[in-house]
Design a protein around this motif. Structure first.
Motif, PDB file in Angstrom:
ATOM      1  N   UNK A   6       0.816  -1.205   0.000  1.00  0.00           N
ATOM      2  CA  UNK A   6       0.000   0.000   0.000  1.00  0.00           C
ATOM      3  C   UNK A   6       0.854   1.262   0.000  1.00  0.00           C
ATOM      4  N   UNK A   7       1.935   1.267   0.784  1.00  0.00           N
ATOM      5  CA  UNK A   7       2.773   2.464   0.831  1.00  0.00           C
ATOM      6  C   UNK A   7       3.563   2.653  -0.466  1.00  0.00           C
ATOM      7  N   UNK A   8       3.960   1.567  -1.107  1.00  0.00           N
ATOM      8  CA  UNK A   8       4.651   1.724  -2.390  1.00  0.00           C
ATOM      9  C   UNK A   8       3.673   2.194  -3.471  1.00  0.00           C
ATOM     10  N   UNK A   9       2.448   1.725  -3.423  1.00  0.00           N
ATOM     11  CA  UNK A   9       1.434   2.213  -4.363  1.00  0.00           C
ATOM     12  C   UNK A   9       1.152   3.690  -4.107  1.00  0.00           C
ATOM     13  N   UNK A  15       4.082  10.334  -6.719  1.00  0.00           N
ATOM     14  CA  UNK A  15       5.076  10.722  -7.725  1.00  0.00           C
ATOM     15  C   UNK A  15       4.395  11.066  -9.050  1.00  0.00           C
ATOM     16  N   UNK A  16       3.380  10.322  -9.391  1.00  0.00           N
ATOM     17  CA  UNK A  16       2.649  10.574 -10.630  1.00  0.00           C
ATOM     18  C   UNK A  16       1.935  11.931 -10.586  1.00  0.00           C
ATOM     19  N   UNK A  17       1.466  12.301  -9.384  1.00  0.00           N
ATOM     20  CA  UNK A  17       0.779  13.582  -9.227  1.00  0.00           C
ATOM     21  C   UNK A  17       1.755  14.748  -9.081  1.00  0.00           C
ATOM     22  N   UNK A  18       3.039  14.471  -9.015  1.00  0.00           N
ATOM     23  CA  UNK A  18       4.030  15.531  -8.923  1.00  0.00           C
ATOM     24  C   UNK A  18       4.402  15.932  -7.508  1.00  0.00           C
ATOM     25  N   UNK A  19       3.960  15.181  -6.513  1.00  0.00           N
ATOM     26  CA  UNK A  19       4.280  15.476  -5.117  1.00  0.00           C
ATOM     27  C   UNK A  19       5.537  14.703  -4.717  1.00  0.00           C
ATOM     28  N   UNK A  29       9.015   5.134   4.151  1.00  0.00           N
ATOM     29  CA  UNK A  29       8.141   4.331   5.023  1.00  0.00           C
ATOM     30  C   UNK A  29       8.056   2.894   4.508  1.00  0.00           C
ATOM     31  N   UNK A  30       8.014   2.728   3.193  1.00  0.00           N
ATOM     32  CA  UNK A  30       7.978   1.393   2.596  1.00  0.00           C
ATOM     33  C   UNK A  30       9.229   0.598   2.949  1.00  0.00           C
TER      34      UNK A  30
END
Length: 50
Positions: A6-9, A15-19, A29-30
């Protein structure tokens, strides 16, 4: 056992959203969760009935 998935997802979505900082935090955390789970798994006694 599902926490690292869940944390890697979450890191990938962030990252995809640019954050970038959120993605790095979720990635850290992962890694910490994987290390903790490995520690418990590696030191667990094996019960084998022969």
């Amino acid at each position: 056992m599902s926490v690292p998935f869940f944390t890697s997802a979450l890191a990938l979505i962030l990252a995809w959203c640019g954050l970038r900082m959120g993605a790095i935090g979720a990635g850290v955390i992962t890694v910490v969760a994987l290390l903790v789970l490995f520690r418990f798994h590696a030191t667990d006694a094996i019960n084998i009935a022969l």
